[in-house]
Design a protein around this motif. Structure first.
Motif, PDB file in Angstrom:
ATOM      1  N   ASP A  66       0.059  -8.144  -1.912  1.00 42.95           N
ATOM      2  CA  ASP A  66      -0.451  -6.779  -1.780  1.00 42.95           C
ATOM      3  C   ASP A  66      -1.266  -6.369  -3.005  1.00 42.95           C
ATOM      4  O   ASP A  66      -2.278  -5.674  -2.878  1.00 42.95           O
ATOM      5  N   HIS A 118      -5.121  -5.366  -2.652  1.00 42.81           N
ATOM      6  CA  HIS A 118      -5.590  -4.077  -3.176  1.00 42.81           C
ATOM      7  C   HIS A 118      -6.779  -4.287  -4.097  1.00 42.81           C
ATOM      8  O   HIS A 118      -7.803  -3.595  -3.988  1.00 42.81           O
ATOM      9  N   SER A 140      -0.962  -7.743   4.966  1.00 42.36           N
ATOM     10  CA  SER A 140      -1.167  -7.096   3.676  1.00 42.36           C
ATOM     11  C   SER A 140      -2.297  -6.076   3.754  1.00 42.36           C
ATOM     12  O   SER A 140      -2.189  -4.968   3.218  1.00 42.36           O
ATOM     13  N   LEU A 189      -2.109  -1.966   3.203  1.00 38.18           N
ATOM     14  CA  LEU A 189      -3.059  -1.252   2.348  1.00 38.18           C
ATOM     15  C   LEU A 189      -3.795  -0.187   3.155  1.00 38.18           C
ATOM     16  O   LEU A 189      -3.987   0.942   2.685  1.00 38.18           O
ATOM     17  N   CYS A 232     -11.256  -2.668   4.978  1.00 31.37           N
ATOM     18  CA  CYS A 232     -10.078  -3.072   5.761  1.00 31.37           C
ATOM     19  C   CYS A 232     -10.473  -3.314   7.211  1.00 31.37           C
ATOM     20  O   CYS A 232     -10.079  -4.316   7.824  1.00 31.37           O
ATOM     21  N   MET A 255      -2.736   4.994  -5.907  1.00 32.58           N
ATOM     22  CA  MET A 255      -2.747   3.675  -5.273  1.00 32.58           C
ATOM     23  C   MET A 255      -2.573   2.570  -6.306  1.00 32.58           C
ATOM     24  O   MET A 255      -1.894   1.585  -6.053  1.00 32.58           O
ATOM     25  N   PHE A 301       0.329  -0.374  -6.075  1.00 36.42           N
ATOM     26  CA  PHE A 301       0.053  -1.793  -5.875  1.00 36.42           C
ATOM     27  C   PHE A 301       0.052  -2.628  -7.152  1.00 36.42           C
ATOM     28  O   PHE A 301       0.111  -3.851  -7.071  1.00 36.42           O
TER      29      PHE A 301
END
Length: 152
Positions: free
Chosen positions: A9, A13, A56, A60, A88, A138, A142
């Motif tokens: 992750d 990220h 993953s 996110l 994403c 964030m 992460f």
């Protein structure tokens, strides 16, 4: 078992939020070629690896969606905050055959507590007031080191 999930992750990220689109495209191209050209003996391992990456990205995506959702004061999310969401989506589109299954599983796991009556559908929580606060939050989520187990 998904050992290394925190590190995956963290990598995801960094790739989605901080790296260039060319780096993401290079990884996606590599994964697609590996899926297509994997010998029969390695097909399951390659598919499992790609599934873990897509999961993953889905995790996110969920965090990004919550962090960048507009509140009452601002109606539109800034473009800089929506760029990671678009990346994403790019992953989901490029790896569509695997993404469909993984996104369904992610949706199911997010809705299961509500369906089972363990959680309320909308639990109130404070959203960050600015994009900078959102990105900082964030990073805090992460960029943590994984917890190590003491096997004694």
């Amino acid at each position: 078992s998904q050992s290394g999930t925190a590190l995956l992750d963290k990598f995801t990220h960094c790739l989605i939020v901080k790296c260039s689109a060319e780096m993401l495209d290079t990884l996606l191209t590599t994964l697609i070629k590996k899926i297509q050209n994997a010998p029969d003996a390695n097909k399951d391992e390659v598919k499992a690896t790609v599934q873990r990456f897509v999961r993953s990205v889905a995790r996110l995506f969920v965090v990004l969606s919550v962090e960048t959702s507009p509140n009452q004061n601002k109606k539109k999310v800034p473009a800089s905050a929506s760029q990671p969401l678009q990346r994403c989506k790019r992953v989901f589109q490029a790896l569509i055959h695997i993404s469909i299954e993984e996104l369904c599983e992610t949706a199911n796991s997010l809705l299961a507590p509500v369906r089972l009556g363990v959680a309320r559908p909308t639990a109130p929580f404070p959203l960050p007031s600015s994009t900078t606060d959102s990105l900082s939050a964030m990073d805090d989520i992460f960029n943590v080191d994984p917890v190590t187990r003491n096997d004694s």
